[in-house]
Design an enzyme around this catalytic site. Sequence first.
Site, PDB file in Angstrom:
ATOM      1  N   ASP A  35       0.850  -1.189   0.000  1.00 20.53           N
ATOM      2  CA  ASP A  35       0.000   0.000   0.000  1.00 20.53           C
ATOM      3  C   ASP A  35       0.886   1.239   0.000  1.00 20.53           C
ATOM      4  O   ASP A  35       1.556   1.543   0.990  1.00 20.53           O
ATOM      5  CB  ASP A  35      -0.900  -0.017   1.238  1.00 20.53           C
ATOM      6  CG  ASP A  35      -1.910   1.117   1.213  1.00 20.53           C
ATOM      7  OD1 ASP A  35      -3.086   0.853   1.439  1.00 20.53           O
ATOM      8  OD2 ASP A  35      -1.498   2.283   0.957  1.00 20.53           O
ATOM      9  N   ASP A  43       0.295   3.855   2.781  1.00 17.25           N
ATOM     10  CA  ASP A  43       0.766   3.389   4.087  1.00 17.25           C
ATOM     11  C   ASP A  43       2.277   3.475   4.186  1.00 17.25           C
ATOM     12  O   ASP A  43       2.829   3.930   5.185  1.00 17.25           O
ATOM     13  CB  ASP A  43       0.336   1.935   4.315  1.00 17.25           C
ATOM     14  CG  ASP A  43      -1.092   1.856   4.842  1.00 17.25           C
ATOM     15  OD1 ASP A  43      -1.657   2.927   5.156  1.00 17.25           O
ATOM     16  OD2 ASP A  43      -1.624   0.737   4.919  1.00 17.25           O
TER      17      ASP A  43
END
Lengths: 495, 216
Positions: free
Chosen positions: B208, B211
């Site tokens: 991700d 993230d």
Amino acid sequence: MSNVVDESNFLSPMMDGGSGSMITKERRRSSVISMESGKTKYMPPWTTPYIIGIGGTSGSGKTSVAAKIVSSIDVPWTVLISMDNFYKPLNQEDRKRAFANEYDFDEPAAIDTDLAYECILSLKEGKKTTIPVYSFINHNRDPDKSINIYGASVIIIEGLYALYDKRLMDLMDLKIFVDADLDVCLARRLSRDIVSRGRDLAGCIQQWERFVKPDAVKYIRPTMGNADAIVPSLADNSVAVQLLISHIRIKLRLKSQEHLSELIKLGNSDLRDISTLNTVHVLEQTNQVRSIMTMLLDKNLKRDDFVFYFDRISSILVSNALNDIPIKELVTIETPEGNTINDAIKCDFNSVMAVNIIRSGDCFMRSLKNTIPSIVIGKLLIQSDSQTGEPQLHCEFLPPEIKEYKTVFLMEAHIITGAASIMAIQVLLDHDIPLENIKLVVFIATELGIKRILNAFNDKINIFAGKIVTTKEIQNEGCEWSITKFIDTRYFGCN
Amino acid sequence: MSTEPFKNVSLIAQSNQLLGLYTIIRDKNTSRPDFIFYSDRIIRLLVEEGLNHLPVKETIVETETNEKFDGVSFMGKICGVSIVRAGESMEQGLRDCCRSVRIGKILIQRDEETALPKLFYEKLPDDISERYVFLLDPMLATGGSAIMATDVLIKRGVKPERIFFLNLICSKEGIDKYHAAFPDVRIVTGAVDKGLDENKYLIPGLGDFGDRYYCI
């Protein structure tokens, strides 16, 4: 600019105190490499340094004659080497005798003439050379000190036995003997040894009678016969010294003319189309590159915009030059989601270093750091002589382990004649960097400058240019801006 | 700048350097500072590639040596539009090239009830219809949110051929789906991944992006 080097004096940045005393090994290794990657067509001034030997008895005034010559010839990189540096290291027994003033420092055998010859030969070949330092306090070679010399175009070797060893004399272009009566020598010697070298009077006199005087008569005075010129030391010798200086100046002028004309000749008859060469990489003239180029050429662009857009285009250039960075290894990695990638290309960005040619190469500093934050950056100061235009190497600051880097970017913002770049590339070659590891990165270059560089190094040097202005364009359209230095002036905001 | 096998896709040159940069950001063991630095380097290359496609007009300037130089200058105005949150990581790269660029934002989140992307928020320059738009989102997987964001732009009057969609990694599926909706938008990317897994994540991907850039 000139510099004096002897055991106590190494003022220039080119002579850094180092700890290496492996001079023989160092030199041989360099010679081998120069044979492999050598065969270049460029002879920088330091591969043919003008070597002057100055001999004479102790206290005859050799040093002051040498100092007058150094200060009168205006050549960057005049190096004065004292033969005292080559005293043989003493064993324990000899050292005891030396402390008791019973060791004969004045006979030829006290000097390591083999080492002196090797060092001077290495300098004559243009190599970086390590000269030992002798400590008169400990009567031994100083293990923690040595002098590295590189790039000298005039070398003066001064010492009792400068004109003694035939091999050494064969390397010299001019041999001078400084003649003084021995009583004058004794007086000078006493004041020097007692005041600057901390000896006592009785010891000095004992040494004079036992060694210095007999050796002077037996070995040193006869070397007068090897000299091209004998300079009196007792009276005012300024006329004699001036004559020598005039002679040296004429020789140096000839040498610099030869250097210049060799440089100019390179590439003059080269009518190739360089855009077909696979070593010349010109930035793709995209809309973005062309619009930045237009802004940078606009004299009305504000300075902060100039700096901003130069940083932009230099980032593109640096990144472009990095594209074919050697692959370090193929690795297997795992992504955060647990996917495995085999044979992923790993590059070691820290295997790249840069060398900036002061000042214009420094315009790339920011983009270099933005691309590789911890990049090692060396510097070379090469300036053109204001009268002759001859490029001259003034300083080099390079990392000691420079050979370890796989890629060396040589940065220059604007290449006009190509002379400074050629000299800079030669400096890197002299530091044993293979030609194919050097990448010259330049923003604007003239075709002639690029051709000279290519010709000097047999087309082996990789060049990454933002724009190359052809000779035809200069002839037909003027393009005065391409042959006028303006980038670093604008970037740094001062002439 | 090969566009094969896709039309209207600019894939930046797959040099050793670029592949080396991707190896670093894909590796799960790469530290966050390194992930950010090397992602930023790729983003810079994407922005520069995008800028190459903007039209220019002939311009004559006067040089230091008082000569006329026939050059070019960019026509028209640009703006960036980032898809919150991951797309915002690409704003600095755009700003590094275009200092005072206007940047609009679009927030799209998955609706918990319908499991479809839903537009939560948009803030765009008033004159966006006159601008060239760099749409910023680091990953093009299924293309769901990118299509929705592009739809917002088109509804605001932006011409599709004036939109450049910049991403670090995309998939063939994502390109096809996106181009099925907007064939005239140019996709500028640095990597085309093999495909998507059952969770619609890119394979091999890099995790991700948001993230890794902002949180972990």
